[in-house]
Design a protein around this motif. Structure first.
Motif, PDB file in Angstrom:
ATOM      1  N   ILE A 227      21.784  -2.699  26.024  1.00 21.89           N
ATOM      2  CA  ILE A 227      21.669  -4.030  26.625  1.00 21.89           C
ATOM      3  C   ILE A 227      22.502  -5.032  25.828  1.00 21.89           C
ATOM      4  O   ILE A 227      23.206  -5.873  26.406  1.00 21.89           O
ATOM      5  N   GLN A 228      22.434  -4.935  24.506  1.00 21.38           N
ATOM      6  CA  GLN A 228      23.222  -5.852  23.681  1.00 21.38           C
ATOM      7  C   GLN A 228      24.711  -5.661  23.924  1.00 21.38           C
ATOM      8  O   GLN A 228      25.462  -6.634  23.982  1.00 21.38           O
TER       9      GLN A 228
ATOM     10  N   VAL B 241      27.922 -13.333  26.216  1.00 18.82           N
ATOM     11  CA  VAL B 241      27.593 -14.201  25.083  1.00 18.82           C
ATOM     12  C   VAL B 241      28.865 -14.784  24.467  1.00 18.82           C
ATOM     13  O   VAL B 241      28.922 -15.983  24.168  1.00 18.82           O
ATOM     14  N   LEU B 242      29.887 -13.962  24.298  1.00 14.03           N
ATOM     15  CA  LEU B 242      31.128 -14.459  23.719  1.00 14.03           C
ATOM     16  C   LEU B 242      31.786 -15.504  24.610  1.00 14.03           C
ATOM     17  O   LEU B 242      32.359 -16.478  24.110  1.00 14.03           O
ATOM     18  N   ASP B 243      31.685 -15.340  25.928  1.00 13.77           N
ATOM     19  CA  ASP B 243      32.233 -16.332  26.847  1.00 13.77           C
ATOM     20  C   ASP B 243      31.489 -17.660  26.727  1.00 13.77           C
ATOM     21  O   ASP B 243      32.108 -18.726  26.697  1.00 13.77           O
TER      22      ASP B 243
ATOM     23  N   ALA C  57      13.739   3.365  22.790  1.00  8.08           N
ATOM     24  CA  ALA C  57      13.696   1.910  22.956  1.00  8.08           C
ATOM     25  C   ALA C  57      14.827   1.250  22.179  1.00  8.08           C
ATOM     26  O   ALA C  57      15.462   0.308  22.662  1.00  8.08           O
ATOM     27  N   ARG C  58      15.091   1.740  20.977  1.00  5.87           N
ATOM     28  CA  ARG C  58      16.192   1.182  20.185  1.00  5.87           C
ATOM     29  C   ARG C  58      17.535   1.414  20.870  1.00  5.87           C
ATOM     30  O   ARG C  58      18.390   0.533  20.890  1.00  5.87           O
TER      31      ARG C  58
END
Length: 71
Positions: free
Chosen positions: A34-35, A42-44, A27-28
């Protein structure tokens, strides 16, 4: 105090515990993947919000300057 020793004993983990630890590690790993996939998105968004905030800041300063000159 015997229960403390019971909790800290070092023995071979049970099969259930091994399975749970393996599932947790999977799971980790999935979460890390996914991150990593989302990072460019996210940066955009962060970049676009920063630009919008700066534009709004300068628009407010210009509007304030005109209001001050009109008074």
């Amino acid at each position: 105090m015997g229960w403390i020793a019971h909790l800290t004993r070092r023995g071979k983990p049970s099969p259930d515990r091994e399975a749970a630890e393996q599932a947790l590690e999977e799971a980790r790993e999935a979460r890390r993947e996914i991150q990593e996939e989302r990072l460019p998105i996210v940066l955009d968004v962060v970049r676009r919000l920063r630009v919008a905030r700066e534009e709004n800041h300068f628009a407010e300063r210009i509007a304030a300057a005109y209001r001050g000159a009109a008074q």
